[in-house]
Motif scaffolding. Structure first.
Motif, PDB file in Angstrom:
ATOM      1  N   LEU A 266      14.172  24.437  12.873  1.00 38.37           N
ATOM      2  CA  LEU A 266      13.550  23.146  13.087  1.00 38.37           C
ATOM      3  C   LEU A 266      12.898  22.710  11.785  1.00 38.37           C
ATOM      4  O   LEU A 266      12.181  23.483  11.148  1.00 38.37           O
ATOM      5  N   VAL A 267      13.136  21.473  11.397  1.00 36.33           N
ATOM      6  CA  VAL A 267      12.567  20.921  10.172  1.00 36.33           C
ATOM      7  C   VAL A 267      11.604  19.804  10.563  1.00 36.33           C
ATOM      8  O   VAL A 267      11.989  18.845  11.251  1.00 36.33           O
ATOM      9  N   ALA A 268      10.348  19.952  10.147  1.00 33.98           N
ATOM     10  CA  ALA A 268       9.336  18.941  10.460  1.00 33.98           C
ATOM     11  C   ALA A 268       9.619  17.649   9.695  1.00 33.98           C
ATOM     12  O   ALA A 268      10.056  17.677   8.537  1.00 33.98           O
ATOM     13  N   LEU A 269       9.370  16.529  10.345  1.00 34.46           N
ATOM     14  CA  LEU A 269       9.619  15.221   9.753  1.00 34.46           C
ATOM     15  C   LEU A 269       8.306  14.499   9.467  1.00 34.46           C
ATOM     16  O   LEU A 269       7.352  14.585  10.246  1.00 34.46           O
ATOM     17  N   SER A 270       8.277  13.787   8.356  1.00 37.83           N
ATOM     18  CA  SER A 270       7.111  12.974   8.011  1.00 37.83           C
ATOM     19  C   SER A 270       7.164  11.665   8.805  1.00 37.83           C
ATOM     20  O   SER A 270       8.216  11.282   9.334  1.00 37.83           O
TER      21      SER A 270
ATOM     22  N   LEU B 279      17.697  13.636   2.270  1.00 40.17           N
ATOM     23  CA  LEU B 279      18.038  14.887   1.597  1.00 40.17           C
ATOM     24  C   LEU B 279      16.888  15.376   0.721  1.00 40.17           C
ATOM     25  O   LEU B 279      16.504  16.550   0.766  1.00 40.17           O
ATOM     26  N   VAL B 280      16.336  14.511  -0.098  1.00 39.94           N
ATOM     27  CA  VAL B 280      15.256  14.928  -0.992  1.00 39.94           C
ATOM     28  C   VAL B 280      13.957  15.128  -0.222  1.00 39.94           C
ATOM     29  O   VAL B 280      13.079  15.890  -0.654  1.00 39.94           O
ATOM     30  N   GLY B 281      13.821  14.476   0.938  1.00 43.49           N
ATOM     31  CA  GLY B 281      12.595  14.586   1.711  1.00 43.49           C
ATOM     32  C   GLY B 281      12.550  15.757   2.669  1.00 43.49           C
ATOM     33  O   GLY B 281      11.480  16.120   3.151  1.00 43.49           O
ATOM     34  N   THR B 282      13.714  16.365   2.969  1.00 43.74           N
ATOM     35  CA  THR B 282      13.762  17.509   3.887  1.00 43.74           C
ATOM     36  C   THR B 282      14.262  18.774   3.221  1.00 43.74           C
ATOM     37  O   THR B 282      14.037  19.873   3.740  1.00 43.74           O
ATOM     38  N   GLY B 283      14.967  18.647   2.093  1.00 38.18           N
ATOM     39  CA  GLY B 283      15.536  19.822   1.443  1.00 38.18           C
ATOM     40  C   GLY B 283      16.761  20.360   2.149  1.00 38.18           C
ATOM     41  O   GLY B 283      17.223  21.459   1.843  1.00 38.18           O
TER      42      GLY B 283
ATOM     43  N   ASP C  55      21.016  18.944  -6.234  1.00 36.83           N
ATOM     44  CA  ASP C  55      19.716  19.059  -6.906  1.00 36.83           C
ATOM     45  C   ASP C  55      18.607  18.361  -6.126  1.00 36.83           C
ATOM     46  O   ASP C  55      17.420  18.588  -6.414  1.00 36.83           O
ATOM     47  N   LEU C  56      18.953  17.532  -5.158  1.00 38.24           N
ATOM     48  CA  LEU C  56      17.919  16.952  -4.301  1.00 38.24           C
ATOM     49  C   LEU C  56      17.237  18.053  -3.488  1.00 38.24           C
ATOM     50  O   LEU C  56      16.037  17.983  -3.208  1.00 38.24           O
ATOM     51  N   ARG C  57      17.979  19.088  -3.117  1.00 43.05           N
ATOM     52  CA  ARG C  57      17.400  20.243  -2.407  1.00 43.05           C
ATOM     53  C   ARG C  57      16.452  21.001  -3.330  1.00 43.05           C
ATOM     54  O   ARG C  57      15.344  21.374  -2.943  1.00 43.05           O
ATOM     55  N   HIS C  58      16.896  21.232  -4.574  1.00 44.79           N
ATOM     56  CA  HIS C  58      16.026  21.913  -5.546  1.00 44.79           C
ATOM     57  C   HIS C  58      14.777  21.082  -5.826  1.00 44.79           C
ATOM     58  O   HIS C  58      13.669  21.620  -5.970  1.00 44.79           O
ATOM     59  N   THR C  59      14.956  19.776  -5.926  1.00 43.99           N
ATOM     60  CA  THR C  59      13.819  18.885  -6.196  1.00 43.99           C
ATOM     61  C   THR C  59      12.803  18.946  -5.062  1.00 43.99           C
ATOM     62  O   THR C  59      11.592  18.972  -5.302  1.00 43.99           O
ATOM     63  N   HIS C  60      13.288  18.981  -3.835  1.00 44.75           N
ATOM     64  CA  HIS C  60      12.391  19.081  -2.683  1.00 44.75           C
ATOM     65  C   HIS C  60      11.512  20.331  -2.800  1.00 44.75           C
ATOM     66  O   HIS C  60      10.295  20.275  -2.558  1.00 44.75           O
ATOM     67  N   VAL C  61      12.118  21.455  -3.174  1.00 44.10           N
ATOM     68  CA  VAL C  61      11.358  22.700  -3.320  1.00 44.10           C
ATOM     69  C   VAL C  61      10.320  22.568  -4.427  1.00 44.10           C
ATOM     70  O   VAL C  61       9.173  23.008  -4.275  1.00 44.10           O
ATOM     71  N   ALA C  62      10.714  21.970  -5.538  1.00 50.27           N
ATOM     72  CA  ALA C  62       9.777  21.807  -6.651  1.00 50.27           C
ATOM     73  C   ALA C  62       8.561  20.984  -6.221  1.00 50.27           C
ATOM     74  O   ALA C  62       7.422  21.297  -6.605  1.00 50.27           O
TER      75      ALA C  62
END
Length: 417
Positions: free
Chosen positions: A288-292, A231-235, A351-358
């Protein structure tokens, strides 16, 4: 000023059209027959006497009709309910949400007559002033007369008021567009809504990398930890990530991705199942969401031996995670433990989504790229929500201003040779 425009027909009959501007929009009314010109002239004078507005009580195409004599008039609540029931392209839960707004908030909208008496609102009698009064009541709330510390109706935040006003606008616009027409104009059109940025926004919490690590360390269940990291890594939204299936992954590609094609939706109240799988929140949420590399390895580990219809993230019994279960049994205890160990924030799961954006903004990722990754329907949503975090270019901006200001301006009186 209103004007009269003769409009001849093929039959030889002449229709007289009264034309004027009201609040910047052209308004017209037509008159025909032997006395059409005289009627048009009389109506033109009425329009001008009312300040270039529709005369009070006049219904376009019908003439003066008192609200209580209008056979097509209906209580606002009844008309709003019928409007929502006829909507297409909305899911069951959204329709229920609209009905709840009507039941809890539209009932506080009343019509104030010229003599000051308040009467129930109908689709025809509500005025712009009535809507303004309703917005103010929503903003101020209603305290309990017997106890000032209690609220009969709590104050509504600006965003909630804007959402409710938007629904009300659509209801009245349906009356304007109806055949026969019930109203000549929408009373919500000129409403001045409360600013959505005139308060301290305490909804979003942004975590630093070490702050998230504190929480993640307290998530003892490795499967729950994998989902939190994702969640925090993809937003992704919770409803999207927890609905991912093995067939959505493209891990062997040159650029590994995950395809967001579905999300969990709340079912109708009283349904056997509380949630069901449906389309994502908006059209652009299909993405599509790119993955690390680390995310690719996690996904490979989780889907080994699983069929294409299996969920990527699974709870202890093998089924998909439920939000309440994850939040109360995994996330909340981890946050509480992290706070006890010194974490100065109390983040929600979203807030994991917000954190990803930050984190992306701190790495100078452009907002349009962030919009596409998050699946926002409009770049304006991304800018409004996260634009205040953009500080990475401050040095470049001030340097550019300094460079321009440092160039001496040409002095007056000098001529080029």
């Amino acid at each position: 000023m209103a004007s009269i425009v003769p409009r001849p027909k093929k039959s030889g009959e002449i229709t007289y059209q009264v034309k004027w501007r009201e609040d910047g929009d052209w308004q017209t009314e037509n008159f025909g027959g032997d006395d059409g010109q005289a009627q048009a002239e009389q109506f033109r004078k009425l329009v001008e006497a009312h300040g270039n507005k529709w005369p009070y009580g006049w219904v376009r195409g019908r003439g003066f009709v008192e609200p209580d004599e209008n056979p097509d008039d209906a209580p606002l609540i009844d008309y709003a309910k019928r409007y929502v029931d006829r909507l297409t392209g909305v899911d069951i839960r959204t329709r229920e949400d609209y009905h709840r707004e009507i039941r809890l908030h539209f009932t506080h909208l009343v019509h104030t007559r010229a003599d000051g008496l308040e009467v129930p609102a109908t689709i025809c009698n509500v005025t712009q002033d009535d809507v303004t009064d309703w917005v103010r009541r929503e903003q101020e709330g209603q305290q309990d007369p017997a106890d000032s510390t209690l609220w009969v109706r709590k104050k509504a935040d600006p965003k909630s008021i804007a959402n409710r006003h938007g629904l009300l606008y659509c209801v009245f616009q349906a009356a304007v567009d109806a055949t026969p027409q019930l109203r000549t104009k929408n009373p919500c059109k000129k409403t001045r809504l409360p600013r959505q940025d005139d308060h301290v926004d305490e909804d979003m919490t942004f975590l630093e990398r070490d702050e998230y690590a504190r929480i993640a360390t307290e998530i003892k269940d490795p499967d729950a930890r994998d989902l939190a990291d994702f969640l925090v890594g993809t937003g992704m939204r919770w409803s999207e990530a927890s609905a991912l299936k093995v067939k959505d992954l493209a891990l062997q590609a040159d650029r590994p991705t995950v395809s967001v094609q579905r999300a969990w939706k709340r079912a109708k109240v009283g349904s056997p199942e509380a949630f069901f799988l449906g389309p994502p929140k908006t059209r652009k949420a299909r993405r599509l969401v790119a993955l690390s590399p680390a995310q690719v390895e996690t996904c490979r580990r989780l889907v080994t031996g699983q069929g294409p219809e299996a969920f990527v993230f699974r709870a202890a019994m093998g089924g998909p995670w439920r939000h309440s279960n994850f939040y109360h049994r995994k996330w909340q205890p981890a946050v509480q433990a992290a706070i006890a160990a010194g974490l100065p924030k109390r983040p929600r799961l979203h807030d994991l989504r917000h954190t990803h954006v930050a984190w992306l903004i701190a790495a100078n990722i452009p907002l349009p790229a962030i919009q596409a990754r998050l699946g926002h329907e409009s770049i304006q949503t991304t800018v409004d929500r996260y634009g205040h975090l953009i500080r990475a270019l401050d040095d470049e901006i001030t340097a550019a201003v300094e460079a321009v200001m440092a160039v001496p301006a040409p002095r007056a009186g000098l001529r080029a040779v």
